[in-house]
Scaffold this active site. Structure first.
Site, PDB file in Angstrom:
ATOM      1  N   ILE A  13      26.770  79.679 -43.360  1.00  0.00           N
ATOM      2  CA  ILE A  13      26.110  78.847 -42.340  1.00  0.00           C
ATOM      3  C   ILE A  13      25.156  79.680 -41.480  1.00  0.00           C
ATOM      4  O   ILE A  13      24.128  79.174 -41.014  1.00  0.00           O
ATOM      5  CB  ILE A  13      27.145  78.084 -41.481  1.00  0.00           C
ATOM      6  CG1 ILE A  13      26.480  76.909 -40.773  1.00  0.00           C
ATOM      7  CG2 ILE A  13      27.852  78.981 -40.483  1.00  0.00           C
ATOM      8  CD1 ILE A  13      25.878  75.883 -41.671  1.00  0.00           C
ATOM      9  N   SER A  35      28.533  92.116 -38.757  1.00  0.00           N
ATOM     10  CA  SER A  35      29.025  91.656 -40.050  1.00  0.00           C
ATOM     11  C   SER A  35      29.684  92.809 -40.773  1.00  0.00           C
ATOM     12  O   SER A  35      29.307  93.965 -40.576  1.00  0.00           O
ATOM     13  CB  SER A  35      27.842  91.141 -40.878  1.00  0.00           C
ATOM     14  OG  SER A  35      28.223  90.983 -42.221  1.00  0.00           O
ATOM     15  N   ARG A  36      30.668  92.460 -41.609  1.00  0.00           N
ATOM     16  CA  ARG A  36      31.283  93.506 -42.417  1.00  0.00           C
ATOM     17  C   ARG A  36      30.382  93.856 -43.594  1.00  0.00           C
ATOM     18  O   ARG A  36      30.450  94.940 -44.131  1.00  0.00           O
ATOM     19  CB  ARG A  36      32.642  93.039 -42.921  1.00  0.00           C
ATOM     20  CG  ARG A  36      33.622  92.752 -41.789  1.00  0.00           C
ATOM     21  CD  ARG A  36      34.812  91.959 -42.266  1.00  0.00           C
ATOM     22  NE  ARG A  36      34.400  90.763 -42.981  1.00  0.00           N
ATOM     23  CZ  ARG A  36      35.226  89.888 -43.547  1.00  0.00           C
ATOM     24  NH1 ARG A  36      36.508  90.092 -43.466  1.00  0.00           N
ATOM     25  NH2 ARG A  36      34.761  88.835 -44.170  1.00  0.00           N
ATOM     26  N   LYS A  89      31.620  74.943 -35.396  1.00  0.00           N
ATOM     27  CA  LYS A  89      32.693  73.959 -35.513  1.00  0.00           C
ATOM     28  C   LYS A  89      33.602  74.328 -36.675  1.00  0.00           C
ATOM     29  O   LYS A  89      33.120  74.968 -37.604  1.00  0.00           O
ATOM     30  CB  LYS A  89      32.147  72.537 -35.707  1.00  0.00           C
ATOM     31  CG  LYS A  89      31.157  72.339 -36.853  1.00  0.00           C
ATOM     32  CD  LYS A  89      31.493  72.456 -38.271  1.00  0.00           C
ATOM     33  CE  LYS A  89      32.681  71.902 -38.908  1.00  0.00           C
ATOM     34  NZ  LYS A  89      32.625  72.030 -40.410  1.00  0.00           N
ATOM     35  N   ASP A 167      37.494  70.001 -42.845  1.00  0.00           N
ATOM     36  CA  ASP A 167      36.369  70.865 -42.437  1.00  0.00           C
ATOM     37  C   ASP A 167      35.066  70.054 -42.439  1.00  0.00           C
ATOM     38  O   ASP A 167      34.364  70.029 -41.427  1.00  0.00           O
ATOM     39  CB  ASP A 167      36.270  72.110 -43.326  1.00  0.00           C
ATOM     40  CG  ASP A 167      35.072  72.955 -42.937  1.00  0.00           C
ATOM     41  OD1 ASP A 167      35.162  73.705 -41.953  1.00  0.00           O
ATOM     42  OD2 ASP A 167      34.010  72.825 -43.593  1.00  0.00           O
TER      43      ASP A 167
HETATM   44  P1  NAP Z   1      31.762  81.894 -44.797  1.00  0.00           P
HETATM   45  O1  NAP Z   1      30.404  82.089 -45.357  1.00  0.00           O
HETATM   46  O2  NAP Z   1      32.917  81.916 -45.741  1.00  0.00           O
HETATM   47  O3  NAP Z   1      32.117  82.950 -43.678  1.00  0.00           O
HETATM   48  C1  NAP Z   1      31.237  83.296 -42.658  1.00  0.00           C
HETATM   49  C2  NAP Z   1      31.346  84.770 -42.369  1.00  0.00           C
HETATM   50  O4  NAP Z   1      32.470  85.018 -41.550  1.00  0.00           O
HETATM   51  C3  NAP Z   1      31.578  85.654 -43.574  1.00  0.00           C
HETATM   52  O5  NAP Z   1      30.399  85.908 -44.262  1.00  0.00           O
HETATM   53  C4  NAP Z   1      32.151  86.873 -42.928  1.00  0.00           C
HETATM   54  O6  NAP Z   1      31.080  87.600 -42.403  1.00  0.00           O
HETATM   55  C5  NAP Z   1      32.908  86.341 -41.761  1.00  0.00           C
HETATM   56  N1  NAP Z   1      34.339  86.334 -42.017  1.00  0.00           N
HETATM   57  C6  NAP Z   1      35.011  85.575 -42.901  1.00  0.00           C
HETATM   58  N2  NAP Z   1      36.315  85.842 -42.828  1.00  0.00           N
HETATM   59  C7  NAP Z   1      36.463  86.784 -41.884  1.00  0.00           C
HETATM   60  C8  NAP Z   1      37.571  87.468 -41.351  1.00  0.00           C
HETATM   61  N3  NAP Z   1      38.814  87.216 -41.778  1.00  0.00           N
HETATM   62  N4  NAP Z   1      37.359  88.368 -40.379  1.00  0.00           N
HETATM   63  C9  NAP Z   1      36.129  88.616 -39.946  1.00  0.00           C
HETATM   64  N5  NAP Z   1      35.022  87.995 -40.420  1.00  0.00           N
HETATM   65  C10 NAP Z   1      35.202  87.099 -41.385  1.00  0.00           C
HETATM   66  O7  NAP Z   1      31.842  80.540 -43.970  1.00  0.00           O
HETATM   67  P2  NAP Z   1      30.698  79.528 -43.522  1.00  0.00           P
HETATM   68  O8  NAP Z   1      30.519  78.495 -44.552  1.00  0.00           O
HETATM   69  O9  NAP Z   1      29.509  80.271 -43.043  1.00  0.00           O
HETATM   70  O10 NAP Z   1      31.461  78.816 -42.327  1.00  0.00           O
HETATM   71  C11 NAP Z   1      31.654  79.447 -41.073  1.00  0.00           C
HETATM   72  C12 NAP Z   1      31.905  78.365 -40.035  1.00  0.00           C
HETATM   73  O11 NAP Z   1      30.772  77.487 -40.028  1.00  0.00           O
HETATM   74  C13 NAP Z   1      33.125  77.481 -40.358  1.00  0.00           C
HETATM   75  O12 NAP Z   1      33.827  77.182 -39.189  1.00  0.00           O
HETATM   76  C14 NAP Z   1      32.506  76.223 -40.960  1.00  0.00           C
HETATM   77  O13 NAP Z   1      33.285  75.072 -40.729  1.00  0.00           O
HETATM   78  C15 NAP Z   1      31.183  76.155 -40.205  1.00  0.00           C
HETATM   79  N6  NAP Z   1      30.142  75.418 -40.945  1.00  0.00           N
HETATM   80  C16 NAP Z   1      29.932  75.661 -42.269  1.00  0.00           C
HETATM   81  C17 NAP Z   1      29.002  74.894 -42.954  1.00  0.00           C
HETATM   82  C18 NAP Z   1      28.734  75.115 -44.434  1.00  0.00           C
HETATM   83  O14 NAP Z   1      28.038  74.286 -45.034  1.00  0.00           O
HETATM   84  N7  NAP Z   1      29.242  76.158 -45.052  1.00  0.00           N
HETATM   85  C19 NAP Z   1      28.279  73.904 -42.296  1.00  0.00           C
HETATM   86  C20 NAP Z   1      28.473  73.739 -40.931  1.00  0.00           C
HETATM   87  C21 NAP Z   1      29.418  74.499 -40.262  1.00  0.00           C
HETATM   88  P3  NAP Z   1      30.835  89.115 -42.696  1.00  0.00           P
HETATM   89  O15 NAP Z   1      31.172  89.325 -44.144  1.00  0.00           O
HETATM   90  O16 NAP Z   1      29.415  89.177 -42.341  1.00  0.00           O
HETATM   91  O17 NAP Z   1      31.698  89.889 -41.793  1.00  0.00           O
END
Ligand code: NAP
Length: 303
Positions: A13, A35-36, A89, A167
């Site tokens: 996101i 970011s990691r 969110k 979600d």
């Molecule tokens: P994601 O790509 O799986 O994770 C986002 C980032 O969070 C990862 O790239 C990682 O960043 C970091 N992360 C993940 N697990 C972690 C941990 N245990 N400790 C520390 N950092 C960690 O998820 P996403 O889809 O972007 O979603 C993130 C949030 O946005 C969620 O709450 C989701 O509901 C919301 N969201 C998502 C979407 C969608 O379409 N995907 C849409 C709207 C809102 P680093 O590797 O850079 O550290």
């Protein structure tokens, strides 16, 4: 004037929405990332959040794009360091931790914003304005998408705290709780848990006021994010995740800004006025569905 902001968690996101929204914002400059693994071209990157907080005193606002479970610890550290915090969110893994963040933000005199991007979808404000003086008599939400397409390999959505199909479902609930003239409550729920997972992959939910909600995370083909709300003879139809609004058969003009630009616009307003915006209503419905829901075990799921 543009203020520096730091994005934390450079995942799906952040890359899809936050980076472009900040790049085009008149209010914000992306001054650092934490970011990691991920980086954003031309932007200083940190792998250690505490180091960023110490070294970058110029950055007074952080936007946390991590999944809900790891996010709380980052928010606590940011608030303790006097930073304004914007939360993706859902705002946390539990209701109590968001209440705790709210107390901490107030005590430290910083802004806390629990964003709900779907509330900024273009048709939502018109639906809300139309329904403001109505009495809801029935309605339904149909939110069906393919988890493999929208969350490829994101195992966290099926881990405890990942919410599963809620979600995306919480996006529908964020719209519902915004546009309804009076709150509703869940009266029953049926939750389908894959036998190898900790969170549901489908749900049927009933609310007061003759409202129902179907959530399905295995939808092939045409994806569906629809909501119909009836008030006697009046009908509001929100489709495309709230981005189109048809009232009594006529399409109405939507808001100007897209969802994420509108969130950053609101964050700028909150910071400049020293206010916070915290709303847990969508998450309360998810918690209630999990509390009241009848659980059914279904076929295992793999990405
Ligand atoms: P994601 O790509 O799986 O994770 C986002 C980032 O969070 C990862 O790239 C990682 O960043 C970091 N992360 C993940 N697990 C972690 C941990 N245990 N400790 C520390 N950092 C960690 O998820 P996403 O889809 O972007 O979603 C993130 C949030 O946005 C969620 O709450 C989701 O509901 C919301 N969201 C998502 C979407 C969608 O379409 N995907 C849409 C709207 C809102 P680093 O590797 O850079 O550290």
């Amino acid at each position: 004037m543009e203020q520096p902001i730091c994005l934390v968690g450079i995942g799906k996101i952040a890359v899809d929405q936050h980076v472009p929204a900040i790049a085009n914002s008149p209010d914000w400059t992306l001054a650092a990332t934490v970011s990691r693994a991920g980086t954003v071209d031309g932007v200083p990157s940190y792998s250690d959040f505490d180091a960023m907080l110490v070294e970058r005193d110029d950055i007074r606002t952080v936007s946390l794009c991590l999944p809900p479970v790891p996010r709380y610890d980052y928010a606590v550290r940011a608030i303790a360091a006097g930073r304004n915090v914007m939360l993706e969110k859902p705002p946390g893994a539990t209701l109590a931790e968001v209440q705790d963040l709210t107390t901490r933000a107030a005590a430290n005199g910083v802004t806390l914003y629990t964003t709900w991007h779907s509330r900024m979808a273009k048709g939502v404000a018109a639906a809300k304005a139309f329904l403001a003086d109505k009495t809801i008599t029935s309605g339904y939400i149909d939110w069906r998408e393919d988890v493999r397409r929208w969350h490829p390999e994101q195992e966290w959505v099926f881990e405890p705290g990942g919410m599963g199909v809620f979600d995306p479902g919480i996006n529908a609930l964020s719209i519902l709780t915004d546009v309804l003239p009076r709150p509703v409550h869940i009266t029953s729920a049926l939750l389908n848990f894959p036998e190898n997972r900790f969170t549901p992959i489908a749900a049927e939910v009933a609310f007061s006021e003759n409202l129902t909600m179907t959530l399905d995370w295995l939808k092939d083909g045409q994806q569906m994010w629809e909501m119909i709300l009836r008030a006697g003879d009046d009908q509001v139809h929100l489709s495309e995740g709230g981005n189109r609004c048809v009232i009594n058969g006529t399409e109405v003009a939507g808001s100007v800004l897209d969802e994420y630009p509108a969130l950053y616009d609101q964050m700028a307003r909150l910071v400049s006025s020293g206010a916070s915006e915290v709303d847990l209503a969508p998450m309360i419905h998810v918690a209630d569905a999990m509390t009241l829901g009848k659980r059914v075990t279904v076929a295992p799921f793999s990405f």
